[in-house]
Write a protein that holds these residues in place. Structure first.
Motif, PDB file in Angstrom:
ATOM      1  N   PHE A 185     119.804 121.706   4.402  1.00  0.00           N
ATOM      2  CA  PHE A 185     120.626 121.523   3.202  1.00  0.00           C
ATOM      3  C   PHE A 185     120.004 120.476   2.280  1.00  0.00           C
ATOM      4  N   TYR A 186     119.580 119.333   2.830  1.00  0.00           N
ATOM      5  CA  TYR A 186     119.034 118.269   1.988  1.00  0.00           C
ATOM      6  C   TYR A 186     117.697 118.663   1.363  1.00  0.00           C
ATOM      7  N   ASP A 187     116.997 119.578   1.989  1.00  0.00           N
ATOM      8  CA  ASP A 187     115.802 120.125   1.358  1.00  0.00           C
ATOM      9  C   ASP A 187     116.199 120.964   0.151  1.00  0.00           C
ATOM     10  N   ARG A 188     117.138 121.891   0.332  1.00  0.00           N
ATOM     11  CA  ARG A 188     117.557 122.759  -0.772  1.00  0.00           C
ATOM     12  C   ARG A 188     118.192 121.957  -1.905  1.00  0.00           C
ATOM     13  N   ALA A 189     118.835 120.826  -1.549  1.00  0.00           N
ATOM     14  CA  ALA A 189     119.471 119.993  -2.568  1.00  0.00           C
ATOM     15  C   ALA A 189     118.482 119.049  -3.245  1.00  0.00           C
ATOM     16  N   GLY A 190     117.239 119.044  -2.795  1.00  0.00           N
ATOM     17  CA  GLY A 190     116.238 118.191  -3.403  1.00  0.00           C
ATOM     18  C   GLY A 190     116.368 116.725  -3.034  1.00  0.00           C
ATOM     19  N   VAL A 191     117.086 116.416  -1.970  1.00  0.00           N
ATOM     20  CA  VAL A 191     117.285 115.028  -1.553  1.00  0.00           C
ATOM     21  C   VAL A 191     116.181 114.582  -0.597  1.00  0.00           C
ATOM     22  N   LEU A 192     115.840 115.426   0.353  1.00  0.00           N
ATOM     23  CA  LEU A 192     114.799 115.084   1.327  1.00  0.00           C
ATOM     24  C   LEU A 192     113.944 116.324   1.604  1.00  0.00           C
ATOM     25  N   PRO A 193     113.085 116.693   0.672  1.00  0.00           N
ATOM     26  CA  PRO A 193     112.218 117.856   0.905  1.00  0.00           C
ATOM     27  C   PRO A 193     111.153 117.516   1.928  1.00  0.00           C
ATOM     28  N   PRO A 194     110.752 118.476   2.739  1.00  0.00           N
ATOM     29  CA  PRO A 194     109.710 118.211   3.734  1.00  0.00           C
ATOM     30  C   PRO A 194     108.360 117.963   3.053  1.00  0.00           C
ATOM     31  N   ALA A 195     107.480 117.297   3.779  1.00  0.00           N
ATOM     32  CA  ALA A 195     106.141 117.032   3.237  1.00  0.00           C
ATOM     33  C   ALA A 195     105.328 118.312   3.154  1.00  0.00           C
ATOM     34  N   ARG A 196     105.620 119.242   4.056  1.00  0.00           N
ATOM     35  CA  ARG A 196     104.846 120.489   4.084  1.00  0.00           C
ATOM     36  C   ARG A 196     105.733 121.620   4.583  1.00  0.00           C
ATOM     37  N   VAL A 197     105.579 122.782   3.968  1.00  0.00           N
ATOM     38  CA  VAL A 197     106.263 123.989   4.415  1.00  0.00           C
ATOM     39  C   VAL A 197     105.210 125.034   4.725  1.00  0.00           C
TER      40      VAL A 197
END
Length: 346
Positions: free
Chosen positions: A20-32
Motif C-alpha cells: 500500500f505505501y508503495d502505491r501511495a508513494g510514501v515508501l517506494p522500493p529501491a528496485r522492482v
C-alpha cells in the motif's frame, strides 16, 4: 537488499502495508524486478519503514507522514519536530472534543424501560437436542470477546423465546448467531449471558445426540445430559440488542469456494487483506485490474474463523463497502455471522 517479506517482518508493517505505501508513494522500493514485479528495499529503507510504522501507530495522516520522511531522509530535521508537535496538538484537541461529546451523551442517557419481556425469576426447564445444541455453540464460539473492558462480551447470550434458543456472540468486530430448537418452555422470553469458560464446560458434555436438559433459575444456569451436569452463573450485565445489530438491507449473495478461500487466506501475514467480489470471492492480488469487481478489506484471521466448519455452499452477502459482510451457512439461515470490514488504506 531486503525482500518485501524481510522488510515486512523486520519493520512491523507487514507485506500488505508495504504494498500500500508503495502505491501511495510514501515508501517506494529501491528496485522492482521488471519480470516478476517483486519489490526490493535497501538497508537504509528499513529505518524509514520503522519510523513510518511508529508514525502510523500514532495516527499521523499520510500527508504529514510523507513530509516527515522526506525531511528526515533529506537531512532537514528542523521540520520534523514541528510536524510532530502539530500532530500532538491535533490529537489533544480531538481528545478534548471527544470528551465533551461523550459527556453530553452521558447527560442524555437515563434509565430506559425495556420493552422486552424477560423472565428469569422462576425456575425454567427446557430440553435441547445435544447435537443441535453443540452445533449452535460451535457456530458462535469464535466470536466471543476477550476485551477486559467489556466483560459482558466475554460470553454467549442464551436467548429463549417460545421454542427457539438463539445463541449470540460478538467482540464488536464480528458477530455470530445460531439457533437450536427446544421443548418444554412455555413462559416468557429468557435472556442471560453465559461466560465463555462455562460455555466450554457445557460443550464438553454434548458428545452425542442425547437430549440435554437446560435449567435456568434467576442468574443460575445448568446443563445436564447422560447423568452428567455442569452449572454456573450468568454474567450480570445486559447483552446488546443483537436483533437491532443484525437488521441489514438485503445484499448481493455470492457463493464461496471455501477450501480455495481458506488456502488463500492462510497465506496472508497481515492484519488485513482485500477480497475481490465478482461472481466469486477471491483474495485480491495487487496486480488485479481496477474496476473488475468490488474490493472490501477484512481481517484474514477473523474470516478464517467464520469459515471454520463450512464447506462449499456457504454464501457471502455483500451489502456495501462499509456494511458488515454476512456469511451464511448452506443448510440454514438460522446460523450466520457478521464480519465488519476494515480499511485498506493501511
Amino acid at each position: 537488499m531486503h525482500s518485501i517479506g524481510e522488510m515486512g517482518r523486520d519493520s512491523g508493517l507487514g507485506v500488505s502495508a508495504l504494498r500500500f505505501y508503495d502505491r501511495a508513494g510514501v515508501l517506494p522500493p529501491a528496485r522492482v524486478d521488471p519480470a516478476t514485479g517483486y519489490r526490493w528495499y535497501t538497508p537504509e529503507q528499513l529505518d524509514e519503514a520503522r519510523l513510518l510504522a511508529r508514525l502510523r501507530q500514532a495516527g499521523m495522516p499520510l500527508a504529514d507522514v510523507r513530509l516527515v520522511l522526506a525531511a528526515w531522509s533529506g537531512g532537514d530535521t528542523g521540520l520534523v519536530p514541528r510536524l510532530l508537535d502539530g500532530h500532538l496538538r491535533r490529537l489533544e484537541r480531538e481528545l478534548a472534543d471527544a470528551r465533551g461529546a461523550l459527556s453530553a451523551v452521558r447527560a442524555r442517557l437515563g434509565p430506559k424501560e425495556s420493552t422486552m419481556t424477560t423472565t428469569t425469576a422462576r425456575t425454567t426447564r427446557l430440553t435441547v437436542p445435544a447435537d443441535e445444541f453443540a452445533a449452535a455453540l460451535d457456530s458462535v464460539r469464535f466470536a466471543v470477546g476477550t476485551d477486559p473492558e467489556l466483560p459482558v462480551l466475554g460470553g454467549i447470550l442464551f436467548d429463549v423465546e417460545e421454542a427457539d434458543l438463539h445463541l449470540v456472540a460478538t467482540d464488536r468486530y464480528r458477530m455470530a448467531v445460531a439457533r437450536a430448537t427446544t421443548t418444554g418452555h412455555g413462559g416468557g422470553r429468557i435472556q442471560l449471558t453465559v461466560p465463555a469458560p462455562l460455555v466450554d464446560a457445557m460443550r464438553a458434555l454434548l458428545t452425542d445426540d442425547s437430549p440435554a436438559l437446560l435449567t435456568v433459575d434467576g442468574d443460575a444456569i445448568e446443563v445436564e445430559t447422560q447423568g452428567r451436569r455442569v452449572a454456573g452463573r450468568a454474567l450480570g450485565e445486559e447483552f446488546p440488542d443483537y436483533r437491532r445489530l443484525t437488521r441489514l438491507p438485503e445484499g448481493r449473495r455470492i457463493p464461496l469456494d471455501v477450501p480455495a478461500l481458506r488456502q488463500a487466506l492462510a497465506g496472508q501475514d497481515g492484519e488485513r487483506c482485500a477480497l475481490l467480489l465478482t461472481d466469486t470471492v477471491t483474495v485480491a492480488d495487487e496486480v488485479d485490474e481496477p474496476g473488475t469487481g468490488d474490493r472490501v478489506g477484512v481481517d484474514p484471521a477473523f474470516l478464517l474463523d467464520a469459515l471454520a466448519g463450512g464447506d462449499d455452499g456457504m454464501l457471502l452477502e455483500y451489502v456495501g463497502p462499509k456494511a458488515p459482510l454476512v456469511l451464511l451457512r448452506p443448510d440454514t439461515e438460522d446460523a450466520f455471522s457478521l464480519l465488519m470490514p476494515c480499511t485498506l488504506d493501511a
